[in-house]
Design a protein around this motif. Sequence first.
Motif, PDB file in Angstrom:
ATOM      1  N   TYR A  35     -40.943  76.527 -15.299  1.00 30.11           N
ATOM      2  CA  TYR A  35     -41.266  75.140 -15.027  1.00 30.11           C
ATOM      3  C   TYR A  35     -40.094  74.273 -15.482  1.00 30.11           C
ATOM      4  O   TYR A  35     -39.418  74.589 -16.449  1.00 30.11           O
ATOM      5  N   GLN A  37     -39.261  70.347 -16.743  1.00 28.16           N
ATOM      6  CA  GLN A  37     -39.825  69.072 -17.179  1.00 28.16           C
ATOM      7  C   GLN A  37     -38.707  68.047 -17.241  1.00 28.16           C
ATOM      8  O   GLN A  37     -37.779  68.172 -18.034  1.00 28.16           O
ATOM      9  N   LYS A  41     -41.185  63.480 -18.125  1.00 28.85           N
ATOM     10  CA  LYS A  41     -42.150  64.425 -18.703  1.00 28.85           C
ATOM     11  C   LYS A  41     -43.011  65.121 -17.662  1.00 28.85           C
ATOM     12  O   LYS A  41     -44.016  65.729 -18.004  1.00 28.85           O
ATOM     13  N   PHE A  42     -42.624  65.032 -16.381  1.00 23.74           N
ATOM     14  CA  PHE A  42     -43.422  65.666 -15.347  1.00 23.74           C
ATOM     15  C   PHE A  42     -43.058  67.143 -15.264  1.00 23.74           C
ATOM     16  O   PHE A  42     -41.891  67.486 -15.071  1.00 23.74           O
ATOM     17  N   LEU A  43     -44.062  68.016 -15.410  1.00 24.73           N
ATOM     18  CA  LEU A  43     -43.862  69.463 -15.364  1.00 24.73           C
ATOM     19  C   LEU A  43     -44.021  69.960 -13.939  1.00 24.73           C
ATOM     20  O   LEU A  43     -45.094  69.839 -13.353  1.00 24.73           O
ATOM     21  N   ILE A  45     -43.502  73.280 -11.247  1.00 22.42           N
ATOM     22  CA  ILE A  45     -43.242  74.705 -11.156  1.00 22.42           C
ATOM     23  C   ILE A  45     -42.026  74.965 -10.282  1.00 22.42           C
ATOM     24  O   ILE A  45     -41.768  74.264  -9.304  1.00 22.42           O
ATOM     25  N   GLU A  58     -40.872  77.601  -5.189  1.00 26.44           N
ATOM     26  CA  GLU A  58     -40.989  76.232  -4.738  1.00 26.44           C
ATOM     27  C   GLU A  58     -39.658  75.741  -4.168  1.00 26.44           C
ATOM     28  O   GLU A  58     -38.648  76.449  -4.225  1.00 26.44           O
ATOM     29  N   PHE A  90     -39.138  75.309 -19.144  1.00 29.17           N
ATOM     30  CA  PHE A  90     -40.139  76.080 -19.871  1.00 29.17           C
ATOM     31  C   PHE A  90     -40.446  77.365 -19.120  1.00 29.17           C
ATOM     32  O   PHE A  90     -40.680  77.357 -17.910  1.00 29.17           O
ATOM     33  N   PHE A 104     -46.989  78.916 -23.018  1.00 29.96           N
ATOM     34  CA  PHE A 104     -45.627  78.434 -22.789  1.00 29.96           C
ATOM     35  C   PHE A 104     -44.687  78.878 -23.897  1.00 29.96           C
ATOM     36  O   PHE A 104     -45.089  79.025 -25.052  1.00 29.96           O
ATOM     37  N   SER A 106     -41.061  77.875 -25.993  1.00 27.22           N
ATOM     38  CA  SER A 106     -40.701  76.647 -26.714  1.00 27.22           C
ATOM     39  C   SER A 106     -39.748  75.759 -25.925  1.00 27.22           C
ATOM     40  O   SER A 106     -39.488  74.633 -26.332  1.00 27.22           O
ATOM     41  N   ARG A 109     -33.656  73.065 -23.683  1.00 29.14           N
ATOM     42  CA  ARG A 109     -33.180  71.734 -23.288  1.00 29.14           C
ATOM     43  C   ARG A 109     -31.758  71.878 -22.758  1.00 29.14           C
ATOM     44  O   ARG A 109     -30.830  72.176 -23.510  1.00 29.14           O
TER      45      ARG A 109
END
Lengths: 113, 110
Positions: A35, A37, A41-43, A45, A58, A90, A104, A106, A109
């Motif tokens: 995923y 993000q 903050k929109f998760l 896939i 996707e 993630f 999930f 951790s 970034r």
Amino acid sequence: DTAVSQTPKYLVTQMGNDKSIKCEQNLGHDTMYWYKQDSKKFLKIMFSYNNKELIINETVPNRFSPKSPDKAHLNLHINSLELGDSAVYFCASSPRTGAYGYTFGSGTRLTVV
Amino acid sequence: QKEVEQNSGPLSVPEGAIASLNCTYSDRGSQSFFWYRQYSGKSPELIMFIYSNGDKEDGRFTAQLNKASQYVSLLIRDSQPSDSATYLCAPYTNDYKLSFGAGTTVTVRA
């Protein structure tokens, strides 16, 4: 023992570089996911593998390529990194196809400069 | 139309109050629904799931599901400062994935 572990936790790299993120789960789950993000903050896939088989792919630039050497591992390779790739990535896993929820990792970034 | 919509927040509630979070979804084939909590800088963690219409209680959390209205909610009773986080609604859709809403950020004021 960490259930879903990702490495690295932080990744800072220049535009145009190629980088990989690795994920491993020790839960015995069959299905793994990537995923993304974004800053809002929109998760969303990206990919899913069930027992090493790609089942969800996707609309993601083909610069992103997942690979699952076995059902406990899922890696994400990104070619020619762009500024817009900066996000938290993630990894997650689930017992089967996700109807029982995900666990999930951790997160990684990624910052592209 | 977004697949999953949540009340935008941020939602600020005093300590001890009830926080009410709402979520609507577009896929009528969704059969199971999950609520995740995400603290700032951390990964999402599963706090509740619900499959059947009605209410499901787990400690201070109550999930409510109405499939006919395509609506799921989460109530947090006796809110504590440690409940301050972003709450993500995630229906499990027919195409074998969890689709997440944008989340509602809750702040509990001491």
